[in-house]
Design a protein around this motif. Structure first.
Motif, PDB file in Angstrom:
ATOM      1  N   UNK A  91     102.029 -13.298  22.926  1.00 15.37           N
ATOM      2  CA  UNK A  91     103.438 -13.648  23.022  1.00 15.37           C
ATOM      3  C   UNK A  91     104.083 -13.579  21.640  1.00 15.37           C
ATOM      4  N   UNK A  92     105.375 -13.339  21.620  1.00 14.95           N
ATOM      5  CA  UNK A  92     106.168 -13.330  20.395  1.00 14.95           C
ATOM      6  C   UNK A  92     107.370 -14.246  20.619  1.00 14.95           C
ATOM      7  N   UNK A  93     107.242 -15.481  20.163  1.00 13.32           N
ATOM      8  CA  UNK A  93     108.313 -16.467  20.272  1.00 13.32           C
ATOM      9  C   UNK A  93     109.195 -16.348  19.036  1.00 13.32           C
ATOM     10  N   UNK A  94     110.465 -15.958  19.225  1.00  9.01           N
ATOM     11  CA  UNK A  94     111.357 -15.767  18.089  1.00  9.01           C
ATOM     12  C   UNK A  94     111.866 -17.091  17.518  1.00  9.01           C
ATOM     13  N   UNK A  95     111.574 -18.183  18.200  1.00  9.39           N
ATOM     14  CA  UNK A  95     111.828 -19.510  17.643  1.00  9.39           C
ATOM     15  C   UNK A  95     113.284 -19.804  17.330  1.00  9.39           C
ATOM     16  N   UNK A  96     114.186 -19.508  18.248  1.00  6.23           N
ATOM     17  CA  UNK A  96     115.590 -19.832  18.017  1.00  6.23           C
ATOM     18  C   UNK A  96     115.736 -21.336  17.794  1.00  6.23           C
ATOM     19  N   UNK A  97     116.328 -21.772  16.697  1.00  4.31           N
ATOM     20  CA  UNK A  97     116.465 -23.212  16.421  1.00  4.31           C
ATOM     21  C   UNK A  97     117.212 -23.940  17.537  1.00  4.31           C
ATOM     22  N   UNK A  98     116.842 -25.190  17.782  1.00  3.04           N
ATOM     23  CA  UNK A  98     117.401 -25.950  18.898  1.00  3.04           C
ATOM     24  C   UNK A  98     118.913 -26.111  18.797  1.00  3.04           C
ATOM     25  N   UNK A 120     104.727 -10.310  25.439  1.00  2.00           N
ATOM     26  CA  UNK A 120     105.913 -10.995  25.953  1.00  2.00           C
ATOM     27  C   UNK A 120     106.695 -11.575  24.778  1.00  2.00           C
ATOM     28  N   UNK A 121     107.905 -11.073  24.570  1.00  6.84           N
ATOM     29  CA  UNK A 121     108.773 -11.545  23.494  1.00  6.84           C
ATOM     30  C   UNK A 121     109.939 -12.322  24.101  1.00  6.84           C
ATOM     31  N   UNK A 122     110.270 -13.461  23.509  1.00 11.40           N
ATOM     32  CA  UNK A 122     111.381 -14.254  24.024  1.00 11.40           C
ATOM     33  C   UNK A 122     111.998 -15.079  22.899  1.00 11.40           C
ATOM     34  N   UNK A 123     113.208 -15.559  23.151  1.00 17.36           N
ATOM     35  CA  UNK A 123     113.963 -16.256  22.111  1.00 17.36           C
ATOM     36  C   UNK A 123     113.443 -17.623  21.768  1.00 17.36           C
ATOM     37  N   UNK A 124     113.042 -18.395  22.803  1.00 12.17           N
ATOM     38  CA  UNK A 124     112.464 -19.721  22.572  1.00 12.17           C
ATOM     39  C   UNK A 124     111.917 -20.249  23.886  1.00 12.17           C
ATOM     40  N   UNK A 164     105.538 -12.267  35.350  1.00 13.54           N
ATOM     41  CA  UNK A 164     104.815 -11.348  36.233  1.00 13.54           C
ATOM     42  C   UNK A 164     104.663  -9.977  35.585  1.00 13.54           C
ATOM     43  N   UNK A 165     105.721  -9.480  34.962  1.00 12.39           N
ATOM     44  CA  UNK A 165     105.651  -8.181  34.293  1.00 12.39           C
ATOM     45  C   UNK A 165     104.636  -8.201  33.158  1.00 12.39           C
ATOM     46  N   UNK A 166     104.698  -9.241  32.339  1.00 13.29           N
ATOM     47  CA  UNK A 166     103.778  -9.327  31.198  1.00 13.29           C
ATOM     48  C   UNK A 166     102.330  -9.382  31.676  1.00 13.29           C
ATOM     49  N   UNK A 167     102.093 -10.169  32.723  1.00 14.55           N
ATOM     50  CA  UNK A 167     100.725 -10.328  33.235  1.00 14.55           C
ATOM     51  C   UNK A 167     100.202  -9.037  33.862  1.00 14.55           C
ATOM     52  N   UNK A 200     107.565  -6.749  27.037  1.00 18.19           N
ATOM     53  CA  UNK A 200     108.567  -7.332  27.925  1.00 18.19           C
ATOM     54  C   UNK A 200     109.394  -8.290  27.086  1.00 18.19           C
ATOM     55  N   UNK A 201     110.695  -8.062  27.029  1.00 16.05           N
ATOM     56  CA  UNK A 201     111.591  -8.871  26.210  1.00 16.05           C
ATOM     57  C   UNK A 201     112.505  -9.664  27.140  1.00 16.05           C
TER      58      UNK A 201
END
Length: 362
Positions: A54-61, A35-39, A26-29, A9-10
């Motif tokens: 989870x896959x946190x892409x860690x977009x800089x603040x 679960x992949x997301x930008x930050x 909900x989808x991931x669970x 789930x992205x």
């Protein structure tokens, strides 16, 4: 662990406790998905709401600011297409997340569309008025629109979160979509009582029109308003209501506090411009509390006028909002409790997951 049978789930990012974020969680669970997301920020859901995978892409603040965020996330997701391609089933949620969709044929790309980007389509003029234009910005928007439509074209299946959004997809992107309403954890919301206040939980941004709600209660010093949210207009609205002790701003509150406030309020107010769907009114109804809303967008699909709330004309002003609040007395709100609770069941998480299983299983 990834593999040919694993689902990903992205989702764009987790910066608030909104309906789109709840969909992704909900989808991931329920699908046991990565679960992949930008930050993620501290203003979103608590840690225990997230799965271990989870896959946190860690977009800089520095790139998380409005105006930069969508394009920066799009580039980050675009660069992650090779990772997403390892999954057999990919579900995309948001505006920038679809940029991670691989070419068709190597698996299934499913897009759960909360709305086509409003800054490109139905609210383009609104955003143009609020953001300073420049040749560079114009080129960036042109690139984003071209790339978004290409990503949309790579989708095998498109699901809209409401009939309202389905119509936007038809109008702006020329494609039909199935409709699966987003999930509400209806069992988590309970009628607790009636404390003497009305509640607003909408994000504090121009499209949500919380300024009109605040102005209405400034005119009604005998009625109390609690605003349990934050956003770009937070400080401005606090200054606006500085001389009105009947208006309280709490900022974002935790899940438990939000549910308590919902269960204790007389009623809730939610009057955004042409809302995509709007999970807050459903949460309110689950707590047995009617909604003062507006007759446009997704609220026409959730609220039953006169039964589970009141719907104002889309061209409403502060006077009409004052009249609606005065009409929604504690006695009238209490009389709507049962209908609200029954109505909310149509938007349960169980129905959402059943609908998405039907989509994913095809």
């Amino acid at each position: 662990m990834t593999g040919p049978e694993k689902i990903v789930v992205v989702h764009d990012y987790f910066g608030i406790r909104g309906g789109g974020e709840r969909v992704a969680l909900s989808l991931a669970h329920n699908f046991g998905a990565t679960l992949m997301f930008g930050y993620r920020t501290s203003e979103t859901f608590e840690d225990d709401m997230f799965s271990a995978d989870i896959r946190d892409l860690g977009l800089p603040s520095i790139f998380q600011k409005p105006g930069l965020r969508a394009a920066a996330l799009a580039l980050r997701f675009q660069a992650s297409r090779h990772t997403v391609q390892k999954y057999r089933t990919r579900i995309f949620s948001g505006v920038s997340a679809p940029f991670a969709a691989p070419e068709p044929g190597s698996g299934r790309n499913i897009y759960y569309c909360h709305t086509p980007p409003r800054f490109l389509y139905d609210q383009k003029d609104h955003f143009a008025r609020h953001v300073r234009g420049s040749p560079m910005r114009t080129r960036a928007l042109e690139w984003f629109r071209t790339a978004y439509e290409a990503a949309f074209g790579r989708m095998d299946v498109v699901v809209a979160n409401s009939q309202t959004v389905r119509e936007r997809i038809r109008t702006f992107l020329g494609r039909d979509a199935a409709v699966v309403y987003p999930p509400c954890d209806i069992d988590a919301y309970k009628w607790i009582g009636q404390d003497p206040f009305y509640l607003s939980t909408a994000r504090l941004s121009p499209l949500k029109r919380v300024d009109r709600i605040v102005d209405a209660f400034i005119r009604m010093p005998d009625k109390r308003l609690v605003v349990a949210s934050q956003g770009d207009d937070f400080e401005m609205l606090k200054r606006r209501a500085a001389d009105s002790p009947n208006i309280t701003f709490l900022g974002w509150v935790g899940e438990e506090r939000l549910r308590t406030l919902m269960g204790q309020a007389i009623a809730t107010l939610y009057v955004p411009i042409d809302e995509d769907f709007g999970i807050s009114p459903v949460e309110s109804m689950a707590a047995g509390k009617p909604v003062i809303g507006v007759a446009e967008g997704g609220l026409r699909e959730t609220i039953l006028p006169g039964e589970t709330g009141l719907l104002l004309d889309p061209a409403f002003g502060v006077d009409q909002l004052v009249e609606a609040v005065q009409a929604m007395t504690p006695g009238r709100a209490l009389a709507m409790r049962s209908a609200c609770e029954v109505r909310s069941v149509l938007f349960s998480e169980a129905r959402f997951i059943a609908g998405m299983h039907a989509v994913v299983g095809k």
